[in-house]
Design an enzyme around this catalytic site. Structure first.
Site, mmCIF file in Angstrom:
data_model
loop_
_atom_site.group_PDB
_atom_site.id
_atom_site.type_symbol
_atom_site.label_atom_id
_atom_site.label_comp_id
_atom_site.label_asym_id
_atom_site.label_seq_id
_atom_site.Cartn_x
_atom_site.Cartn_y
_atom_site.Cartn_z
ATOM 1 C CG ASP A 12 -38.337 -9.331 46.820
ATOM 2 O OD1 ASP A 12 -38.728 -9.926 45.802
ATOM 3 O OD2 ASP A 12 -38.952 -9.350 47.902
ATOM 4 C CG ASP A 131 -49.506 -6.544 46.217
ATOM 5 O OD1 ASP A 131 -49.427 -7.748 45.927
ATOM 6 O OD2 ASP A 131 -48.806 -5.660 45.690
#
Length: 242
Positions: A12, A131
């Site tokens: 990330d 998510d």
């Protein structure tokens, strides 16, 4: 997509650096240096796929880490990229640049037919990010809650041509407190396309537990960076699934 259960390291990126967040909250990041170096470290350790998220793009809606992402795309690994992909043109641009799979989140929620549009050109190129926090889909970098059921959402995206689902259990993401297999299995059993689990992995037992679900892979971030276990040990923990 995943002939055997796969362990996928996360890279990330925020402000040009590899980071990991706690619970998806901005400001909780721990920094781990150069993203390309991190990716190559995991590839050298046996990773076949790198999971790359532009966190600046996820939070602000504008991708700011293109150079770092391209450096990872140029490695030998399969690369899947998400974060800040707010238009079909942006997704197709990434795919044209060598990205193997784009991860659509907010865009897929707001304009589901975009999944179909991109998948027609790149049949194996679209993952949809589902998510979930407190049992409902969240968008906009996990900051906005919807009333959408994750399993229902996954099934809908499958019907639109998604090649796979990235399911993140935000409630346990980045906290090193363990996984919850029930939400993962609920989403995976709702579709026939691969589901990639994400969130909460802290031990080899977590990876083994997820590999016993019908999911096809797991994304691992903080546990690898904090050396809770090695990538090689994580891969070996799933060998019986082959």
């Amino acid at each position: 997509m995943f002939p055997a259960f796969e362990v996928i390291p996360a890279v990330d990126i925020q402000d040009g650096q590899a980071v990991q967040l706690v619970g998806g909250e901005r400001g909780t990041e721990t920094t781990y240096g150069d993203p390309e170096r991190a990716a190559r470290r995991w590839i050298d350790a046996g990773a076949e796929t790198i999971h790359c998220v532009d966190l600046d793009g996820a939070f602000d809606g504008e991708r700011k880490n293109e150079a770092a992402i391209q450096a990872i795309v140029d490695t030998p690994a399969t690369v899947q990229v998400g974060g800040g992909i707010r238009s079909p043109e942006a997704a197709i641009s990434l795919l044209n640049s060598g990205v193997d799979r784009v991860i659509l989140g907010t865009l897929a929620v707001e304009e589901p037919t975009v999944v179909e549009t991109i998948s027609e050109q790149y049949p194996d190129g679209v993952l949809v990010s589902v998510d979930a926090r407190d049992g409902a889909v969240v968008v906009e970098g996990w900051t906005e809650r919807t009333e959408i059921d994750p399993a229902t959402a996954a099934s809908r995206y499958e019907s639109l041509g998604a090649a796979g689902i990235l399911f993140t259990d935000v409630d346990v993401e980045g906290q090193l407190e363990g996984v919850r297999t029930e939400p993962v299995e609920r989403v995976a059993s709702a579709v026939d396309i691969p589901v990639i689990a994400s969130g909460g992995v802290s031990t080899l037992e977590d990876i083994e537990a997820l590999s016993k679900t019908t999911a096809g892979a797991v994304v691992v971030g903080t546990a690898l960076y904090e050396r809770a276990f090695t990538l090689q040990a994580a891969i070996e923990a799933t060998h019986y699934r082959e």
